[in-house]
Motif scaffolding. Sequence first.
Motif, PDB file in Angstrom:
ATOM      1  N   VAL A 179      34.141  36.579  30.039  1.00  0.00           N
ATOM      2  CA  VAL A 179      35.512  36.629  30.539  1.00  0.00           C
ATOM      3  C   VAL A 179      35.583  35.814  31.831  1.00  0.00           C
ATOM      4  CG1 VAL A 179      36.008  38.900  29.565  1.00  0.00           C
ATOM      5  CG2 VAL A 179      35.064  38.730  31.874  1.00  0.00           C
ATOM      6  N   GLU A 180      36.795  35.549  32.296  1.00  0.00           N
ATOM      7  CA  GLU A 180      36.978  34.862  33.575  1.00  0.00           C
ATOM      8  C   GLU A 180      37.206  35.909  34.661  1.00  0.00           C
ATOM      9  OE1 GLU A 180      39.854  31.484  35.661  1.00  0.00           O
ATOM     10  OE2 GLU A 180      39.795  31.697  33.474  1.00  0.00           O
ATOM     11  N   ALA A 181      36.242  36.062  35.554  1.00  0.00           N
ATOM     12  CA  ALA A 181      36.308  37.105  36.573  1.00  0.00           C
ATOM     13  C   ALA A 181      37.333  36.759  37.645  1.00  0.00           C
ATOM     14  CB  ALA A 181      34.945  37.309  37.211  1.00  0.00           C
ATOM     15  N   VAL A 182      38.110  37.770  38.042  1.00  0.00           N
ATOM     16  CA  VAL A 182      39.066  37.649  39.136  1.00  0.00           C
ATOM     17  C   VAL A 182      38.569  38.428  40.349  1.00  0.00           C
ATOM     18  CG1 VAL A 182      41.411  38.217  39.888  1.00  0.00           C
ATOM     19  CG2 VAL A 182      41.024  37.287  37.596  1.00  0.00           C
ATOM     20  N   ASP A 183      37.990  39.607  40.109  1.00  0.00           N
ATOM     21  CA  ASP A 183      37.520  40.481  41.191  1.00  0.00           C
ATOM     22  C   ASP A 183      36.463  41.416  40.602  1.00  0.00           C
ATOM     23  OD1 ASP A 183      37.123  42.259  43.255  1.00  0.00           O
ATOM     24  OD2 ASP A 183      39.210  42.905  43.408  1.00  0.00           O
ATOM     25  N   THR A 184      35.244  41.347  41.114  1.00  0.00           N
ATOM     26  CA  THR A 184      34.153  42.167  40.573  1.00  0.00           C
ATOM     27  C   THR A 184      34.071  43.552  41.200  1.00  0.00           C
ATOM     28  OG1 THR A 184      32.598  41.199  42.167  1.00  0.00           O
ATOM     29  CG2 THR A 184      32.768  40.143  39.999  1.00  0.00           C
ATOM     30  N   THR A 185      35.001  43.891  42.117  1.00  0.00           N
ATOM     31  CA  THR A 185      35.010  45.219  42.720  1.00  0.00           C
ATOM     32  C   THR A 185      35.097  46.295  41.638  1.00  0.00           C
ATOM     33  OG1 THR A 185      36.177  44.323  44.642  1.00  0.00           O
ATOM     34  CG2 THR A 185      36.184  46.708  44.387  1.00  0.00           C
ATOM     35  N   ALA A 234      37.646  45.149  33.544  1.00  0.00           N
ATOM     36  CA  ALA A 234      37.890  45.447  34.962  1.00  0.00           C
ATOM     37  C   ALA A 234      37.775  44.209  35.839  1.00  0.00           C
ATOM     38  CB  ALA A 234      36.922  46.520  35.440  1.00  0.00           C
ATOM     39  N   VAL A 235      36.834  43.312  35.544  1.00  0.00           N
ATOM     40  CA  VAL A 235      36.635  42.145  36.413  1.00  0.00           C
ATOM     41  C   VAL A 235      37.746  41.121  36.273  1.00  0.00           C
ATOM     42  CG1 VAL A 235      34.130  42.415  36.433  1.00  0.00           C
ATOM     43  CG2 VAL A 235      35.179  40.887  34.744  1.00  0.00           C
ATOM     44  N   THR A 236      38.615  41.276  35.284  1.00  0.00           N
ATOM     45  CA  THR A 236      39.733  40.343  35.130  1.00  0.00           C
ATOM     46  C   THR A 236      40.953  40.790  35.930  1.00  0.00           C
ATOM     47  OG1 THR A 236      40.653  41.455  33.157  1.00  0.00           O
ATOM     48  CG2 THR A 236      38.944  39.771  32.806  1.00  0.00           C
ATOM     49  N   ARG A 237      40.793  41.888  36.702  1.00  0.00           N
ATOM     50  CA  ARG A 237      41.893  42.444  37.474  1.00  0.00           C
ATOM     51  C   ARG A 237      41.464  42.685  38.912  1.00  0.00           C
ATOM     52  NH1 ARG A 237      43.371  47.172  33.072  1.00  0.00           N
ATOM     53  NH2 ARG A 237      44.038  45.774  31.389  1.00  0.00           N
ATOM     54  N   LYS A 238      42.431  42.819  39.785  1.00  0.00           N
ATOM     55  CA  LYS A 238      42.140  43.025  41.195  1.00  0.00           C
ATOM     56  C   LYS A 238      42.018  44.505  41.511  1.00  0.00           C
ATOM     57  CE  LYS A 238      44.482  38.781  42.644  1.00  0.00           C
ATOM     58  NZ  LYS A 238      45.551  38.191  43.485  1.00  0.00           N
ATOM     59  N   GLY A 239      41.152  44.807  42.509  1.00  0.00           N
ATOM     60  CA  GLY A 239      41.056  46.164  43.017  1.00  0.00           C
ATOM     61  C   GLY A 239      40.002  47.000  42.335  1.00  0.00           C
ATOM     62  N   ALA A 240      39.871  48.241  42.808  1.00  0.00           N
ATOM     63  CA  ALA A 240      38.870  49.168  42.281  1.00  0.00           C
ATOM     64  C   ALA A 240      39.490  49.994  41.157  1.00  0.00           C
ATOM     65  CB  ALA A 240      38.350  50.051  43.410  1.00  0.00           C
ATOM     66  N   SER A 270      31.287  59.639  46.723  1.00  0.00           N
ATOM     67  CA  SER A 270      32.167  59.197  47.799  1.00  0.00           C
ATOM     68  C   SER A 270      33.600  58.972  47.350  1.00  0.00           C
ATOM     69  CB  SER A 270      31.620  57.883  48.368  1.00  0.00           C
ATOM     70  OG  SER A 270      31.516  56.913  47.330  1.00  0.00           O
ATOM     71  N   LEU A 271      34.507  59.162  48.306  1.00  0.00           N
ATOM     72  CA  LEU A 271      35.907  58.786  48.146  1.00  0.00           C
ATOM     73  C   LEU A 271      36.278  57.923  49.342  1.00  0.00           C
ATOM     74  CD1 LEU A 271      35.772  62.184  47.434  1.00  0.00           C
ATOM     75  CD2 LEU A 271      37.945  61.504  46.406  1.00  0.00           C
ATOM     76  N   ASN A 272      36.768  56.727  49.086  1.00  0.00           N
ATOM     77  CA  ASN A 272      37.153  55.807  50.156  1.00  0.00           C
ATOM     78  C   ASN A 272      38.509  55.191  49.859  1.00  0.00           C
ATOM     79  OD1 ASN A 272      34.660  55.978  51.584  1.00  0.00           O
ATOM     80  ND2 ASN A 272      33.750  54.504  50.173  1.00  0.00           N
ATOM     81  N   LEU A 273      39.264  54.932  50.898  1.00  0.00           N
ATOM     82  CA  LEU A 273      40.448  54.100  50.753  1.00  0.00           C
ATOM     83  C   LEU A 273      40.012  52.663  51.012  1.00  0.00           C
ATOM     84  CD1 LEU A 273      43.474  54.050  50.196  1.00  0.00           C
ATOM     85  CD2 LEU A 273      43.847  54.136  52.668  1.00  0.00           C
ATOM     86  N   ASP A 274      40.181  51.813  50.021  1.00  0.00           N
ATOM     87  CA  ASP A 274      39.730  50.419  50.123  1.00  0.00           C
ATOM     88  C   ASP A 274      40.809  49.529  50.723  1.00  0.00           C
ATOM     89  OD1 ASP A 274      37.460  51.276  48.847  1.00  0.00           O
ATOM     90  OD2 ASP A 274      37.898  50.289  46.936  1.00  0.00           O
ATOM     91  N   THR A 275      40.442  48.762  51.728  1.00  0.00           N
ATOM     92  CA  THR A 275      41.300  47.708  52.237  1.00  0.00           C
ATOM     93  C   THR A 275      40.735  46.388  51.714  1.00  0.00           C
ATOM     94  OG1 THR A 275      41.878  48.936  54.240  1.00  0.00           O
ATOM     95  CG2 THR A 275      42.193  46.553  54.288  1.00  0.00           C
ATOM     96  N   VAL A 276      41.480  45.746  50.828  1.00  0.00           N
ATOM     97  CA  VAL A 276      41.000  44.550  50.143  1.00  0.00           C
ATOM     98  C   VAL A 276      41.643  43.315  50.761  1.00  0.00           C
ATOM     99  CG1 VAL A 276      40.775  43.363  47.935  1.00  0.00           C
ATOM    100  CG2 VAL A 276      40.737  45.870  48.023  1.00  0.00           C
ATOM    101  N   ILE A 324      36.844  45.398  51.902  1.00  0.00           N
ATOM    102  CA  ILE A 324      36.315  44.531  50.851  1.00  0.00           C
ATOM    103  C   ILE A 324      36.921  43.132  50.980  1.00  0.00           C
ATOM    104  CG2 ILE A 324      36.079  44.224  48.354  1.00  0.00           C
ATOM    105  CD1 ILE A 324      36.558  47.280  48.117  1.00  0.00           C
ATOM    106  N   THR A 325      36.047  42.156  51.098  1.00  0.00           N
ATOM    107  CA  THR A 325      36.481  40.770  51.132  1.00  0.00           C
ATOM    108  C   THR A 325      36.208  40.147  49.767  1.00  0.00           C
ATOM    109  OG1 THR A 325      35.932  40.623  53.487  1.00  0.00           O
ATOM    110  CG2 THR A 325      36.244  38.550  52.320  1.00  0.00           C
ATOM    111  N   VAL A 326      37.258  39.615  49.149  1.00  0.00           N
ATOM    112  CA  VAL A 326      37.142  39.026  47.817  1.00  0.00           C
ATOM    113  C   VAL A 326      37.488  37.545  47.894  1.00  0.00           C
ATOM    114  CG1 VAL A 326      37.900  39.118  45.414  1.00  0.00           C
ATOM    115  CG2 VAL A 326      37.815  41.219  46.774  1.00  0.00           C
ATOM    116  N   GLU A 327      36.557  36.690  47.433  1.00  0.00           N
ATOM    117  CA  GLU A 327      36.826  35.257  47.452  1.00  0.00           C
ATOM    118  C   GLU A 327      37.407  34.808  46.119  1.00  0.00           C
ATOM    119  OE1 GLU A 327      33.127  33.425  48.456  1.00  0.00           O
ATOM    120  OE2 GLU A 327      32.323  33.561  46.433  1.00  0.00           O
ATOM    121  N   ASP A 328      37.908  33.578  46.086  1.00  0.00           N
ATOM    122  CA  ASP A 328      38.615  33.068  44.921  1.00  0.00           C
ATOM    123  C   ASP A 328      37.780  33.130  43.642  1.00  0.00           C
ATOM    124  OD1 ASP A 328      40.840  32.584  46.419  1.00  0.00           O
ATOM    125  OD2 ASP A 328      40.517  30.425  46.638  1.00  0.00           O
TER     126      ASP A 328
END
Length: 301
Positions: free
Chosen positions: A243-249, A283-289, A9-15, A97-101
């Motif tokens: 690590v301290e996760a920021v975004d698991t996407t 990757a989880v320490t940064r935002k986005g895919a 798949s190819l998707n444009l993500d709205t985060v 994609i909904t990302v919580e704190d």
Amino acid sequence: MKNIAVIGSLNLDTVIEVPQMPKAGETLAGTSVTQIPGGKGANQAYAVGKLLGKVKMIGAVGDDAPGKVLVNNLKSVGVDVSGISEIEGGTTGQAFITVEDSGENSIIIIPGTNADVTKELIQKNEDVIQKADIIIMQLEIPLETVEYIKEMAIKLGKTVILDPAPAVRDLPDSFWTGIDYIKPNETELSILVGRPLEGIDAIQEGACSMLKKGVKNVLVTLGNEGCLFVAEGTEEYYPACKVEAVDTTAAGDCFTAAFALALSQGKTCGEAIVFGQKVASIAVTRKGAQTSIPSPEEIME
């Protein structure tokens, strides 16, 4: 280095960033909204390309602006996109994609042209599969296409890696027979086996039940708890990098891509798992895919 083909798949993500996930009926104020190239297939192809692997992708986009953004982003890291079809009048896939704190996320997929990745499209790009050594797939394209590719790949002697997401219940055993590696997380594994899996013993049993369905190797990613590897006569646990996760996407996509890349370089399964964990932990320490995927230099550091 062996050749890798990613079909998916190819998707444009709205985060959308929120303090916490909204409850049913709740209106919640978000803190930001951004659009980022994504889609599990594209994420995995992009990650292999950014890590300097030899990778081609088969997929479909619409003749719209999001489609051009996604294809050009893959080109930017050296992915061969000749197998990506542009569907006239089609709408490129999207994900919300909904990302919580805490870094946890929930995702809604609109398939769009990902549904156009049919047997006929695969047949037009059969040479990509013939020239590849490792085939990576997910379940964001039609299931009948995934099974068709699997059968073709097995006959050609290819290594087949399946990221079974989004997980689907009650698939026949024939769907799984002959797959070399599957990489579910614990929630996806629970869906695949049709029962709750609480605790490591239950997860091990769930993985073993997938072996009975015909899968050769099962990699269960457990988030910050690590990874469980199960094969016939083998069960091994790999602790996570802390690590301290920021975004698991896209963390799972990074793991899958890095694991496949390591195999393509002649690494053992264990070495490939450890490499996959290192890449995902960055990757989880940064935002986005795709924006979260590290470079080889960052991994070395």
